[in-house]
Write an enzyme that holds these catalytic residues in place. Structure first.
Site, PDB file in Angstrom:
ATOM      1  N   GLU A 116      46.725  19.690  30.926  1.00 14.64           N
ATOM      2  CA  GLU A 116      46.560  20.225  32.278  1.00 14.64           C
ATOM      3  C   GLU A 116      46.590  21.752  32.200  1.00 14.64           C
ATOM      4  OE1 GLU A 116      49.826  18.471  34.342  1.00 14.64           O
ATOM      5  OE2 GLU A 116      51.263  19.344  32.977  1.00 14.64           O
ATOM      6  N   LYS A 118      47.671  25.541  32.500  1.00 14.39           N
ATOM      7  CA  LYS A 118      49.000  26.159  32.540  1.00 14.39           C
ATOM      8  C   LYS A 118      49.051  27.103  33.735  1.00 14.39           C
ATOM      9  CE  LYS A 118      52.494  28.440  29.838  1.00 14.39           C
ATOM     10  NZ  LYS A 118      52.812  29.520  30.774  1.00 14.39           N
ATOM     11  N   ASP A 120      50.506  29.835  36.302  1.00 16.13           N
ATOM     12  CA  ASP A 120      51.247  31.071  36.114  1.00 16.13           C
ATOM     13  C   ASP A 120      52.134  31.276  37.335  1.00 16.13           C
ATOM     14  OD1 ASP A 120      52.036  33.245  34.784  1.00 16.13           O
ATOM     15  OD2 ASP A 120      50.227  34.429  35.161  1.00 16.13           O
ATOM     16  N   TYR A 228      55.091  18.619  36.614  1.00 15.60           N
ATOM     17  CA  TYR A 228      54.516  18.325  35.302  1.00 15.60           C
ATOM     18  C   TYR A 228      55.492  17.694  34.318  1.00 15.60           C
ATOM     19  CZ  TYR A 228      56.440  23.026  34.451  1.00 15.60           C
ATOM     20  OH  TYR A 228      57.250  24.123  34.382  1.00 15.60           O
ATOM     21  N   LYS A 317      46.917  29.600  25.053  1.00 15.31           N
ATOM     22  CA  LYS A 317      46.712  30.661  26.041  1.00 15.31           C
ATOM     23  C   LYS A 317      45.277  31.177  25.971  1.00 15.31           C
ATOM     24  CE  LYS A 317      50.322  32.216  27.970  1.00 15.31           C
ATOM     25  NZ  LYS A 317      51.448  32.848  27.369  1.00 15.31           N
ATOM     26  N   CYS A 411      28.691  70.041  39.604  1.00 14.34           N
ATOM     27  CA  CYS A 411      28.119  68.769  39.163  1.00 14.34           C
ATOM     28  C   CYS A 411      27.711  68.869  37.691  1.00 14.34           C
ATOM     29  CB  CYS A 411      26.907  68.439  40.022  1.00 14.34           C
ATOM     30  SG  CYS A 411      25.997  67.016  39.437  1.00 14.34           S
ATOM     31  N   CYS A 414      23.580  68.627  37.770  1.00 12.57           N
ATOM     32  CA  CYS A 414      22.680  69.629  38.371  1.00 12.57           C
ATOM     33  C   CYS A 414      23.359  70.979  38.614  1.00 12.57           C
ATOM     34  CB  CYS A 414      22.085  69.097  39.672  1.00 12.57           C
ATOM     35  SG  CYS A 414      23.254  69.076  41.046  1.00 12.57           S
ATOM     36  N   CYS A 429      28.827  65.540  44.752  1.00 15.77           N
ATOM     37  CA  CYS A 429      27.932  66.616  44.347  1.00 15.77           C
ATOM     38  C   CYS A 429      27.120  66.995  45.578  1.00 15.77           C
ATOM     39  CB  CYS A 429      27.005  66.120  43.240  1.00 15.77           C
ATOM     40  SG  CYS A 429      25.488  67.083  43.084  1.00 15.77           S
ATOM     41  N   CYS A 435      19.620  66.970  42.694  1.00 19.69           N
ATOM     42  CA  CYS A 435      20.400  66.501  41.547  1.00 19.69           C
ATOM     43  C   CYS A 435      19.690  65.320  40.878  1.00 19.69           C
ATOM     44  CB  CYS A 435      21.792  66.079  42.016  1.00 19.69           C
ATOM     45  SG  CYS A 435      22.795  65.383  40.688  1.00 19.69           S
TER      46      CYS A 435
END
Ligand code: 9MJ
Length: 678
Positions: A116, A118, A120, A228, A317, A411, A414, A429, A435
Site C-alpha cells: 500500500e 506509504k 506521509d 494499516y 521510498k 536591463c 537592452c 525593464c 528590449c
C-alpha cells in the site's frame, strides 16, 4: 409505544443512519446521499438530544467534539511497541530485502506481499474495547506516546463504535492520520485570511492539528485516517494474513487504504512501486513511497523484528524531490512584460531523477527572505512540471566569499533602466519593445499554441530571427520569405516552406485569440474571450474608456488600465496596423454591452441567507451575465436570492413585492440566461 420510547427509537435510528453514511463516505468512498441530507439527519439528532439530554450516548456522532481544552497530554504506554519501518531507497535494496526474507524463512518460492502507499502523516494507535473507541494515542518514541483521544474522536472517518460483530474484546489498530491535499490547501487559505500561521506541508498540518490541546480546533481540521496494522488484540483471533485482517477492519467500519494489493514476489513489488510512482501526483494525499509487508502472519511471527523495525516489512521510498547543491551564479531573466526574475545557476544535481541546473528565485523579496548568496549551499525542489526552486540555504555551509545577490540598475539585455514600483514585488525593464528580450518573449507568446498557434515556429527560431534582426515584432513574421528563413540554422528549405504556409494559414483567426496573442498585461484567454464578447470588435475595445472596459465581466480596474494603456501606445497601434495590413482577419460581432444585451443587464439582485456555494461565486456568475448585485433590498431590486435562514431582507422583499428566488429557482434562471458556449 410511549412517546419516550418512540423518541428513543428515532434517536437510535438516526445514529445508525449517520454511522452508515459515514461508513459509505469514508470507508467505502461511495456516498449514498448528498451532504445536505446528511446534515439534515445530523441536525435532527442534535435537536432530539438537546430536547432530551438523557438520550445522549458517548458514541453519538454529535459527541465527537467534547471535553475542554487540556493543559497537556497524558502519557500512554504502548504495550505492543509501535514499530517504525526500514527504508529501501533502490530496487537493489528491495531485492536484498526479498532475498533476506526468503533466506530466513528458508523459502525458495516467491513470497506473497501486501502493498500500500506509504502515507506521509502521523502514526496513531486506536484502542477499541467491546467495539467502542476507548483511546487514541500518538506513536511518540514507539513505547510512550501521547493520549490524544479527544482529538481522535473529532476525525469523522474514525468510528466511535465498530460495525457488525465478532470483534475482539480488545482491539488496538494502528494507522496513519494525514491531511488530504485539498483540505491542506483550504486550511492554509483559511489561515492566511485570518492572518494565522500557515503550514509548510500536509504532514506538519496533520501533526499540528492532532496535537492541539483544544479538540474544537482539531475538529475544524480536515484530517483523514487509513488503518494499516494491529497492536494489542485480546479475546478473539484475527485471520492468518495481513490482507484478510485489513478486510476485517474494513468490515468493522475502519478506513483502510483503497490501494491495498496482494502481490507475488519481488517483480510484483517493483511493478506496484513503478505504477504508484506514476500515479503519485494524482492521488488526493501525499505519499512518500510504498510499504510492502509479508502477507502471512505466521511468516511475520517467524521473522520477528530487529530493534525498532519488523523484519517482515519495508518502505521503498520515492527518490527525494529535494537535493542539496551550490549556487554558482545568479542571473537576471527578462520576461515578455519586462519582469526581471533572478535565476540561480546551480552546480547540476539530480532531483527525483532529473538533472537540475537552474532554479528560480522568483523576485528580490524572496532572495532577501531566504537570504541566499552566490556560493551558498541550498536545497532545490522540483515538483511536477513547475520550474525548480530554491527552498532554503544552509547557513553553516556559507563560504567566507559568498556574494550577495544585487538587482542590476539596468536591463542585462537592452541596458534600459530597471524600475521597481513600491507596491510590487516585481522589478521591470523599462525598455518595452526596444528590449530584445521582451520582443523575443512577445513573439513567442504571439506564436504559442493557445494564441496564434503557428506551427513550426519554436523558441530557438524566434531567438535567431530577433538576434539577426530579420523581425522586430510579431507583424514582421508575415513578411518572412522562404529564402530568408532557409538561411537560418537548422532550417531546411522544406521546413521554411512549411513555416511560410503555416503563417499564411494563421492569418485567419478569431478576435479573442488575437487579443490574447497581443500579450496585454493581465489579459489571459478568459479575459480575452470576455472582452471579445462584450465589445464584438477590436476597434471598439481599442477606443473604450477604462470605465467602459470595466463593464466587462471579469475585468476590474487594474486589467482595464492595462488594456487602455496598451492601445494608447503608438508602437502597439503600429504593430496592430501592420498585422491588419499583413492580412490578419477575424469575424466581428455585435457588441453586447453597447446594446445592453447581456441577458441580465439592468437587473439588480440581492443575496441573503446561507447558500450552498460561496456568495462571491454566485455574485460573479450573476455579474458575468450583466446583473448588478447590491447589498440591500429596495423597490429597484429585481430579485432577492434567499438561502437558508434568510432574515430581515426576506421580510423586506416580501413587503415590497420583490420576487424571491430559492437556490433551485436561481439555478434555473442562470441556466436560462447563460449563452451557449461555442
Ligand atoms: C504508512 N505510513 O503508510 C506502516 N504505513 O507498518 C503503512 N506505515 C507501518 N504501514 C508497520 N502503510 C509499521 C509501520
Amino acid at each position: 409505544m410511549s412517546l419516550d420510547q418512540a423518541t428513543r427509537a428515532r434517536a437510535e435510528t438516526l445514529r445508525e443512519q449517520i454511522a452508515q453514511h459515514n461508513y459509505q463516505y469514508f470507508v467505502l468512498d461511495d456516498p449514498r446521499i448528498p451532504d445536505s441530507e446528511y446534515d439534515r439527519l445530523f441536525r435532527e439528532l442534535q435537536a432530539l438530544e438537546a430536547a432530551h439530554p438523557a438520550l445522549v450516548t458517548p458514541d453519538s456522532p454529535t459527541q465527537r467534539v467534547g471535553g475542554t481544552p487540556l493543559g497537556a497530554f497524558d502519557e500512554v504506554v504502548h504495550r505492543v511497541p509501535m514499530l517504525s519501518l526500514e527504508n529501501a531507497l533502490t530496487a537493489d535494496a528491495m531485492a536484498e530485502f526479498d532475498r533476506r526474507v526468503r533466506r530466513r524463512l528458508d523459502r525458495d518460492t516467491e513470497m506473497t506481499y501486501a502493498a500500500e502507499p506509504k502515507l506521509d502523516g502521523l502514526a496513531i494507535s486506536l484502542r477499541y474495547q467491546d467495539g467502542k473507541l476507548l483511546q487514541g494515542a500518538t506513536r511518540g518514541d514507539g513505547t510512550r506516546g501521547e493520549d490524544v483521544t479527544q482529538n481522535v474522536r473529532t476525525i469523522a472517518a474514525i468510528p466511535l463504535q465498530l460495525r457488525g460483530r465478532g470483534w475482539p474484546r480488545l482491539l488496538e489498530v494502528r494507522g496513519e492520520v494525514f491531511m488530504p491535499k485539498r483540505g491542506f490547501e483550504a486550511l492554509n487559505r483559511r489561515q492566511r485570511e485570518q492572518d494565522a500561521k500557515t503550514f509548510a506541508n500536509p504532514r506538519n498540518a496533520a501533526a499540528g492539528s492532532l496535537r492541539q490541546l483544544d479538540p474544537k480546533v482539531t475538529a475544524t481540521r480536515p484530517l483523514m485516517t487509513f488503518c494499516y496494522g494491529l497492536g494489542e488484540v485480546e479475546g478473539h483471533p484475527m485471520t492468518a494474513t495481513h490482507s484478510d485482517n485489513m478486510a476485517l477492519l474494513q468490515d468493522w467500519g475502519l478506513p483502510i487504504s483503497p490501494e491495498l494489493q496482494v502481490l507475488s514476489g519481488l517483480d510484483g513489488c517493483l511493478a506496484y512501486f513503478a505504477a504508484m510512482g506514476a500515479r503519485r501526483d494524482t492521488l488526493p494525499y501525499d505519499i512518500d513511497g510504498v510499504v510492502f509487508k509479508v502477507n502471512t502472519i505466521a511468516d511475520q511471527e517467524a521473522l520477528g523484528f530487529v530493534s525498532r523495525a519488523p523484519r517482515w516489512a519495508i518502505a521503498q521510498k520515492f527518490p527525494a524531490q529535494e537535493a542539496l547543491t551550490e549556487i554558482k551564479a545568479v542571473e537576471f531573466q527578462v520576461g515578455r512584460t519586462g519582469a526581471v526574475t533572478p535565476v540561480a545557476r546551480l552546480k547540476p544535481v539530480l532531483v527525483g531523477g532529473v538533472t537540475v541546473s537552474n532554479a528560480t528565485l522568483h523576485n528580490m523579496d524572496e532572495v532577501e527572505r531566504k537570504d541566499v548568496r552566490v556560493g551558498d549551499t541550498v536545497y532545490v525542489r522540483r515538483a511536477g512540471d513547475v520550474i525548480p526552486e530554491i527552498v532554503r540555504m544552509l547557513p553553516e555551509r556559507r563560504p567566507a566569499d559568498a556574494t550577495p545577490v544585487v538587482m542590476p540598475a539596468n536591463c542585462p539585455v537592452c541596458g534600459s533602466a530597471i524600475e521597481r514600483i513600491e507596491s510590487e514585488a516585481v522589478a521591470r525593464c523599462s525598455g518595452g519593445l526596444y528590449c530584445a528580450a521582451q520582443r523575443k518573449e512577445s513573439v513567442k507568446h504571439f506564436a504559442a499554441r493557445r494564441a496564434m498557434d503557428i506551427d513550426g515556429l519554436g523558441e530557438k527560431l524566434i531567438d535567431q530571427l530577433i538576434d539577426q534582426a530579420l523581425i522586430s515584432d510579431p507583424a514582421d513574421l508575415f513578411g518572412l520569405s522562404v529564402d530568408a528563413l532557409a538561411g537560418l540554422q537548422r532550417m531546411a528549405q522544406k521546413s521554411a516552406h512549411n513555416l511560410v504556409a503555416a503563417l499564411h494559414d494563421a492569418r485567419r483567426t478569431t478576435l479573442d485569440r488575437f487579443l490574447f496573442a497581443l500579450g496585454i498585461r493581465e489579459v489571459g484567454e478568459a479575459t480575452a474571450q470576455s472582452l471579445a464578447r462584450q465589445f464584438g470588435g477590436l476597434d471598439a475595445i481599442a477606443a473604450a474608456t477604462e470605465e467602459a472596459l470595466q463593464e466587462t465581466p471579469d475585468v476590474g480596474p487594474i486589467v482595464a488600465r492595462h488594456v487602455h494603456t496598451f492601445f494608447r501606445q503608438p508602437h502597439n497601434q503600429e504593430v496592430i496596423a501592420k498585422l491588419r495590413d499583413a492580412g490578419l482577419e477575424w469575424a466581428e460581432t455585435e457588441p453586447l454591452a453597447a446594446a445592453g444585451q447581456l441577458p441580465l443587464s439592468g437587473k439588480t439582485f440581492v443575496l441573503t441567507g446561507t447558500l450552498s456555494e460561496p456568495r462571491t461565486q454566485v455574485k460573479e456568475r450573476l455579474q458575468a451575465l450583466g446583473a448588478k448585485v447590491t447589498g440591500s433590498v429596495s423597490k429597484n431590486t429585481a430579485y432577492l436570492v434567499a438561502g437558508e435562514e434568510a432574515g430581515s431582507k426576506l421580510s423586506k422583499a416580501e413587503a415590497l413585492g420583490v420576487a424571491v428566488l430559492d437556490e433551485q429557482a436561481l439555478r434555473e434562471l442562470l441556466a436560462a440566461a447563460t449563452p451557449p458556449t461555442d
